[in-house]
Design a protein around this motif. Structure first.
Motif, PDB file in Angstrom:
ATOM      1  N   ASP A  76      24.808   6.053  39.536  1.00  0.00           N
ATOM      2  CA  ASP A  76      24.400   4.728  39.084  1.00  0.00           C
ATOM      3  C   ASP A  76      22.933   4.687  38.690  1.00  0.00           C
ATOM      4  O   ASP A  76      22.518   3.906  37.841  1.00  0.00           O
ATOM      5  CB  ASP A  76      24.657   3.680  40.174  1.00  0.00           C
ATOM      6  CG  ASP A  76      26.117   3.300  40.235  1.00  0.00           C
ATOM      7  OD1 ASP A  76      26.852   3.705  39.320  1.00  0.00           O
ATOM      8  OD2 ASP A  76      26.512   2.627  41.201  1.00  0.00           O
ATOM      9  N   GLY A 123      30.618  -9.881  29.695  1.00  0.00           N
ATOM     10  CA  GLY A 123      30.240  -8.541  30.130  1.00  0.00           C
ATOM     11  C   GLY A 123      31.226  -7.539  29.549  1.00  0.00           C
ATOM     12  O   GLY A 123      32.227  -7.916  28.931  1.00  0.00           O
ATOM     13  N   ASP A 148      36.104  -3.467  32.165  1.00  0.00           N
ATOM     14  CA  ASP A 148      36.354  -2.153  32.768  1.00  0.00           C
ATOM     15  C   ASP A 148      37.713  -1.637  32.310  1.00  0.00           C
ATOM     16  O   ASP A 148      38.697  -1.672  33.048  1.00  0.00           O
ATOM     17  CB  ASP A 148      36.293  -2.259  34.293  1.00  0.00           C
ATOM     18  CG  ASP A 148      36.344  -0.899  34.975  1.00  0.00           C
ATOM     19  OD1 ASP A 148      36.335   0.124  34.258  1.00  0.00           O
ATOM     20  OD2 ASP A 148      36.411  -0.858  36.225  1.00  0.00           O
ATOM     21  N   ARG A 190      35.194   2.850  29.163  1.00  0.00           N
ATOM     22  CA  ARG A 190      34.793   3.923  30.071  1.00  0.00           C
ATOM     23  C   ARG A 190      34.604   5.241  29.331  1.00  0.00           C
ATOM     24  O   ARG A 190      33.766   6.067  29.715  1.00  0.00           O
ATOM     25  CB  ARG A 190      35.831   4.086  31.180  1.00  0.00           C
ATOM     26  CG  ARG A 190      35.913   2.906  32.142  1.00  0.00           C
ATOM     27  CD  ARG A 190      36.726   3.260  33.374  1.00  0.00           C
ATOM     28  NE  ARG A 190      38.112   3.557  33.042  1.00  0.00           N
ATOM     29  CZ  ARG A 190      39.092   2.654  33.039  1.00  0.00           C
ATOM     30  NH1 ARG A 190      38.825   1.385  33.330  1.00  0.00           N
ATOM     31  NH2 ARG A 190      40.334   3.003  32.748  1.00  0.00           N
ATOM     32  N   LEU A 235      32.463   3.080  34.194  1.00  0.00           N
ATOM     33  CA  LEU A 235      31.406   2.410  33.443  1.00  0.00           C
ATOM     34  C   LEU A 235      30.048   2.784  34.021  1.00  0.00           C
ATOM     35  O   LEU A 235      29.882   2.872  35.244  1.00  0.00           O
ATOM     36  CB  LEU A 235      31.578   0.889  33.500  1.00  0.00           C
ATOM     37  CG  LEU A 235      32.789   0.268  32.793  1.00  0.00           C
ATOM     38  CD1 LEU A 235      32.780  -1.242  33.012  1.00  0.00           C
ATOM     39  CD2 LEU A 235      32.804   0.590  31.303  1.00  0.00           C
ATOM     40  N   LYS A 239      25.942   2.264  34.811  1.00  0.00           N
ATOM     41  CA  LYS A 239      25.181   1.127  35.322  1.00  0.00           C
ATOM     42  C   LYS A 239      24.739   0.227  34.184  1.00  0.00           C
ATOM     43  O   LYS A 239      24.786  -1.008  34.289  1.00  0.00           O
ATOM     44  CB  LYS A 239      23.971   1.625  36.105  1.00  0.00           C
ATOM     45  CG  LYS A 239      23.120   0.497  36.687  1.00  0.00           C
ATOM     46  CD  LYS A 239      21.947   1.063  37.460  1.00  0.00           C
ATOM     47  CE  LYS A 239      21.090  -0.071  38.042  1.00  0.00           C
ATOM     48  NZ  LYS A 239      19.911   0.470  38.770  1.00  0.00           N
ATOM     49  N   GLN A 297      26.180  -0.164  31.290  1.00  0.00           N
ATOM     50  CA  GLN A 297      27.344  -0.900  30.788  1.00  0.00           C
ATOM     51  C   GLN A 297      27.685  -2.074  31.706  1.00  0.00           C
ATOM     52  O   GLN A 297      27.998  -3.167  31.243  1.00  0.00           O
ATOM     53  CB  GLN A 297      28.546   0.027  30.661  1.00  0.00           C
ATOM     54  CG  GLN A 297      28.495   0.982  29.485  1.00  0.00           C
ATOM     55  CD  GLN A 297      29.672   1.921  29.478  1.00  0.00           C
ATOM     56  OE1 GLN A 297      29.930   2.618  30.463  1.00  0.00           O
ATOM     57  NE2 GLN A 297      30.397   1.945  28.385  1.00  0.00           N
ATOM     58  N   ARG A 298      27.660  -1.843  33.008  1.00  0.00           N
ATOM     59  CA  ARG A 298      28.010  -2.907  33.956  1.00  0.00           C
ATOM     60  C   ARG A 298      27.020  -4.065  33.908  1.00  0.00           C
ATOM     61  O   ARG A 298      27.368  -5.208  34.194  1.00  0.00           O
ATOM     62  CB  ARG A 298      28.102  -2.346  35.380  1.00  0.00           C
ATOM     63  CG  ARG A 298      29.223  -1.342  35.602  1.00  0.00           C
ATOM     64  CD  ARG A 298      29.505  -1.142  37.086  1.00  0.00           C
ATOM     65  NE  ARG A 298      28.329  -0.742  37.817  1.00  0.00           N
ATOM     66  CZ  ARG A 298      27.938   0.523  38.016  1.00  0.00           C
ATOM     67  NH1 ARG A 298      28.646   1.512  37.470  1.00  0.00           N
ATOM     68  NH2 ARG A 298      26.862   0.800  38.709  1.00  0.00           N
ATOM     69  N   GLU A 299      25.770  -3.782  33.553  1.00  0.00           N
ATOM     70  CA  GLU A 299      24.741  -4.818  33.532  1.00  0.00           C
ATOM     71  C   GLU A 299      24.604  -5.484  32.166  1.00  0.00           C
ATOM     72  O   GLU A 299      23.900  -6.493  32.037  1.00  0.00           O
ATOM     73  CB  GLU A 299      23.394  -4.211  33.946  1.00  0.00           C
ATOM     74  CG  GLU A 299      23.360  -3.759  35.401  1.00  0.00           C
ATOM     75  CD  GLU A 299      22.044  -3.109  35.775  1.00  0.00           C
ATOM     76  OE1 GLU A 299      21.240  -2.811  34.830  1.00  0.00           O
ATOM     77  OE2 GLU A 299      21.814  -2.875  36.971  1.00  0.00           O
TER      78      GLU A 299
END
Length: 295
Positions: free
Chosen positions: A75, A253, A256, A261, A270, A272, A274-276
């Motif tokens: 991450d 956002g 997932d 991915r 995903l 970090k 991408q997640r944010e």
């Protein structure tokens, strides 16, 4: 843009003799069918030699997957490139689709024939006869005497009718059309197709955001830029984070799902970054929003 799939339950009822052959008793050309997803297709068992080859391939894939397990990005590891959606989101069909097109995009689209408003009124009467539980999602007429109706079931969470619902609506609507034909209110030999909205239905904005907020969605949108003279268009498979009906805007956002991915590399989750990642956009900037299915 992503090439999106369609899966619907459908009834086709035609009174034309050329549609499935001649039917002497009138409107009897009823053809129910449901398209199968690929994972529902059943083939004959392979012979022993083919089965062995298949097993070897599966073992090789399993070994590759084990090697990839150690490659998962931490991450805290820096993501090399700014996030950008893949070029393989391009699809001519997706460009042509739009909300309210009377087909996969929902809404009403009339051909301008002398009979199509009467046909629509009859379809609405049929919906009312089911206590508005089977409502019209899309309605379209064509100059070749074709009516296509997509119905949704309001008592289910995502509006998906069963094949029995579609059959019942078709029979009731066909009866109304037969009466109208006899009275000269619509032409004879009208073909009727009734189906569901499909697993990747278009979402009506903003009224259906709450209904489908937990689902991954394909979103096409425009963004304003200080450097660009015209709004820039973007798209991707996103998940709804929040929306504000007063401000008429929403925040997205990255969903997932596999197609997202894969941008981090084979077998990776995903990243970090991408997640944010977040997109805040007003409702009017959303050009197309539809459910996304990986199946």
């Amino acid at each position: 843009m992503v090439a999106l799939k369609s899966s619907v339950n459908r009834w086709i009822w035609s009174s034309k003799a050329s549609f499935m052959g001649a039917y002497p008793s009138g409107h009897q050309a009823v053809v129910p069918f449901a398209k199968k997803k690929r994972n529902e297709y059943i083939e004959d068992p392979p012979d022993e030699e083919v089965a062995d080859d298949f097993t070897d391939e599966m073992e090789e894939d399993f070994d590759d997957a084990k090697e990839d397990e150690g490659d998962v990005m931490d991450d805290d590891e820096e993501y090399e490139d700014d996030y950008d959606f893949e070029d393989d989101f391009e699809s001519d069909d997706e460009q042509d689709l739009y909300a309210g097109d009377g087909g996969a995009g929902g809404g009403i689209s009339l051909a301008g024939a002398w009979w199509d408003k009467e046909a629509l009124a009859l379809a609405e009467q049929v919906s009312a006869s089911f206590n508005d539980d089977l409502k019209i999602y899309a309605f379209k007429t064509a100059a070749n005497l074709t009516i296509r109706v997509r119905i949704e079931k309001m008592s289910t969470r995502y509006g998906s009718p069963t094949i029995d619902d579609i059959e019942a609506y078709t029979i009731a609507y066909r009866a109304k059309l037969d009466e109208a034909e006899s009275a000269g209110k619509i032409p004879k030999n009208i073909s009727l197709e009734v189906s569901s909205p499909g697993v990747e239905r278009v979402i009506r904005i903003p009224e259906e955001l709450e209904r489908f907020k937990e689902r991954a969605m394909y979103v096409r949108y425009t963004t304003a830029s200080d450097e660009a003279t015209t709004p820039q268009e973007g798209d991707g498979v996103l998940t709804l984070i929040s929306y504000d009906m007063d401000l008429r805007e929403c925040t997205w956002g990255i969903a997932d799902v596999k197609i997202n991915r894969q941008q981090s590399g084979k077998g990776r989750p995903l990243s970090k970054k991408q997640r944010e990642w977040r997109l805040q956009t007003p409702f009017e900037s959303l050009k197309l929003v539809r459910l996304y299915s990986e199946c």
